[in-house]
Design an enzyme around this catalytic site. Structure first.
Site, PDB file in Angstrom:
ATOM      1  N   HIS A 170      -5.149  -2.997  -2.964  1.00  0.00           N
ATOM      2  CA  HIS A 170      -4.704  -2.087  -4.023  1.00  0.00           C
ATOM      3  C   HIS A 170      -4.503  -2.801  -5.353  1.00  0.00           C
ATOM      4  O   HIS A 170      -3.955  -2.230  -6.292  1.00  0.00           O
ATOM      5  CB  HIS A 170      -3.401  -1.390  -3.609  1.00  0.00           C
ATOM      6  CG  HIS A 170      -3.563  -0.579  -2.377  1.00  0.00           C
ATOM      7  ND1 HIS A 170      -4.054   0.708  -2.393  1.00  0.00           N
ATOM      8  CD2 HIS A 170      -3.355  -0.892  -1.082  1.00  0.00           C
ATOM      9  CE1 HIS A 170      -4.120   1.157  -1.155  1.00  0.00           C
ATOM     10  NE2 HIS A 170      -3.706   0.212  -0.338  1.00  0.00           N
ATOM     11  N   SER A 178       0.795  -1.229   0.000  1.00  0.00           N
ATOM     12  CA  SER A 178       0.000   0.000   0.000  1.00  0.00           C
ATOM     13  C   SER A 178       0.824   1.272   0.000  1.00  0.00           C
ATOM     14  O   SER A 178       0.412   2.268  -0.584  1.00  0.00           O
ATOM     15  CB  SER A 178      -0.964  -0.008   1.185  1.00  0.00           C
ATOM     16  OG  SER A 178      -0.269  -0.239   2.393  1.00  0.00           O
ATOM     17  N   LYS A 226     -11.763   0.834  -2.239  1.00  0.00           N
ATOM     18  CA  LYS A 226     -10.741   1.523  -3.027  1.00  0.00           C
ATOM     19  C   LYS A 226     -11.207   1.602  -4.483  1.00  0.00           C
ATOM     20  O   LYS A 226     -12.061   2.413  -4.785  1.00  0.00           O
ATOM     21  CB  LYS A 226      -9.386   0.889  -2.786  1.00  0.00           C
ATOM     22  CG  LYS A 226      -8.926   1.300  -1.369  1.00  0.00           C
ATOM     23  CD  LYS A 226      -7.773   0.600  -0.771  1.00  0.00           C
ATOM     24  CE  LYS A 226      -7.577   1.132   0.650  1.00  0.00           C
ATOM     25  NZ  LYS A 226      -6.735   0.286   1.480  1.00  0.00           N
TER      26      LYS A 226
HETATM   27  C1  PLP Z   1      -6.905   0.042   2.926  1.00  0.00           C
HETATM   28  C2  PLP Z   1      -6.351  -1.291   3.220  1.00  0.00           C
HETATM   29  C3  PLP Z   1      -7.052  -2.182   4.041  1.00  0.00           C
HETATM   30  C4  PLP Z   1      -8.272  -1.772   4.807  1.00  0.00           C
HETATM   31  O1  PLP Z   1      -9.400  -1.658   4.010  1.00  0.00           O
HETATM   32  P1  PLP Z   1     -10.590  -0.711   4.474  1.00  0.00           P
HETATM   33  O2  PLP Z   1     -11.741  -1.157   3.680  1.00  0.00           O
HETATM   34  O3  PLP Z   1     -10.172   0.687   4.202  1.00  0.00           O
HETATM   35  O4  PLP Z   1     -10.780  -0.940   5.949  1.00  0.00           O
HETATM   36  C5  PLP Z   1      -6.556  -3.457   4.190  1.00  0.00           C
HETATM   37  N1  PLP Z   1      -5.402  -3.836   3.579  1.00  0.00           N
HETATM   38  C6  PLP Z   1      -4.689  -2.997   2.814  1.00  0.00           C
HETATM   39  C7  PLP Z   1      -3.433  -3.467   2.160  1.00  0.00           C
HETATM   40  C8  PLP Z   1      -5.131  -1.694   2.623  1.00  0.00           C
HETATM   41  O5  PLP Z   1      -4.407  -0.847   1.891  1.00  0.00           O
END
Ligand code: PLP
Length: 389
Positions: free
Chosen positions: A211, A183, A241
């Site tokens: 991602h 991330s 995302k």
């Molecule tokens: C953003 C993210 C999460 C968490 O997801 P949310 O839906 O925002 O709680 C989990 N793992 C990774 C690698 C992330 O970047």
């Protein structure tokens, strides 16, 4: 401790954060569209979101959320094991499983809850988790909560992973867990090597596609990117995302999904996802297959951003990932550059410890399908200027 001393201690700790340039604050931006927000009457270009395909403002995705609210209401009223599963959730889970090439899927309320609940639901004391040192905080928290023995391997260091696996005692289940696309750095995990080591040492493989979904492997994520969807036991991700909604999911076989339904506390003890989020995610998932040009546009923009940054001698990775880590080192410098960009109408948040390691503070530039060529050009120019002194 007296109450007065409690307040003093908390205030002191906040003061220390301020002195170390680590104090965090929420800023009240008003979203305008998928790439702009407003603050105090001024419009800013957003270069710090994970809204990779701009789906938060896609008219079909919005219509999906609206229809879901009209049909099923604003809230779900209870946990799924208590008040039942709305048919829209069942459909979304079937779609997710089909999309990722697994037999089953289970949605959670956030990606964070999916990671915490999955790792702690599958693993327990006496088990062994092998975890990349740059894994997301929600993976780390899930490992801690599980009570299993956690063995952290150096970032994408397959030799280290092999050594750790070779040293494990014979007893206990084994799980290798990794971000698919990391991330904060935007690099892709070495999945083929991970899968081989898992086979050799008898471990399950779990990949967090937060991602990667909507980004690589025709949007299907890391396992598809490598042609290894049959070899990854757990493909986990978020609806928040690229899919422009909210919620987390786990795609896996029936044994794993049934284990989670029965043992994952963040699934069992939390009210089911709201219909609007499910309706939006369902349409977003359909768009990934029906309208591949969104992903193509994202790739084109990533390519253009890379070119624009290289024009200013800012190094880029060329891995087609929309995350560009601009590492500046100190927390202070990261904040300073971020503030300069803000003055020029660009939001590019400084990322500091504990999100990244000490001395690795950075600006994490993200590109979406909806940015224009002019946006990208302007960002590269302004960033290069801000980095100069
Ligand atoms: C953003 C993210 C999460 C968490 O997801 P949310 O839906 O925002 O709680 C989990 N793992 C990774 C690698 C992330 O970047």
């Amino acid at each position: 401790m007296f109450r007065k001393a409690i307040w003093e201690q908390m205030n002191e700790s906040l003061q220390t954060l301020k002195e170390e340039h680590r104090f965090r604050q929420c800023t009240a931006y008003t979203p305008i569209d998928s790439t702009h927000v407003e603050l105090n009457g001024r419009k800013y270009l957003m270069m710090a979101s994970n809204n990779y395909l701009g789906f938060t403002h896609n008219s079909d995705v919005i219509a999906g959320a609206q229809k879901a609210i009209e049909t099923y209401g604003t809230g779900s009223g209870g946990a799924r094991l208590t008040s039942g599963t709305n048919p829209l959730i069942t459909e979304l889970e079937e779609d997710l499983a089909f999309f990722k090439g697994t037999t089953k899927a289970l949605v959670f309320n956030t990606g964070y809850m999916a990671n915490v609940g999955t790792i702690s639901g599958l693993m327990g004391p006496g088990d062994h988790i092998l975890s990349d040192e740059l894994n997301h905080a929600s993976i780390i928290d899930g490992c801690r909560l599980s009570g299993a023995d956690v063995h952290v391997y150096r970032h994408s260091d397959m030799k280290h992973l092999d050594e750790l696996l070779a040293d494990l005692p014979a007893t206990g289940k084994r799980l290798i867990v990794t971000d698919g696309v990391f991330s904060m750095d935007g690099d892709i995990c070495h999945l083929p090597a991970i899968v081989n080591l898992a086979k050799e040492h008898g471990a399950l493989v779990m990949v967090d596609d937060a991602h990667a979904t909507g980004v690589i492997g025709e949007g299907k994520g890391t396992a598809h990117h490598y042609g290894l969807s049959d070899d990854v036991d757990i493909q986990l991700g978020t609806l928040s995302k690229a899919l422009g909604s909210e919620g987390g999911y786990v795609c896996a076989n029936e044994v794993i999904i049934n284990t989670l339904i029965n043992h994952s506390r963040s699934f069992i003890f939390s009210t089911a996802l709201v219909p609007a989020a499910v309706g939006a995610a369902k349409v977003a998932l359909q768009l990934l297959e029906k309208e591949p040009y969104h992903i193509a546009q994202l790739r084109a923009n990533v390519h253009d951003m890379s070119k624009d940054l290289e024009r200013h001698n800012i190094p880029v990775a060329h891995n087609a990932i929309p995350i560009f880590p601009i590492i500046v080192g100190s927390d202070e410098k990261a904040l300073e550059v971020s503030e300069k960009l803000f003055e020029k109408g660009i939001i590019l948040t400084a990322i500091r410890p504990p999100t990244v390691a000490q001395g690795q503070s950075r600006l994490r530039l993200t590109v979406t399908a909806d940015h224009t060529k002019e946006d990208l050009w302007y960002v590269a120019d302004t960033l290069a200027e801000a980095l100069k002194d």
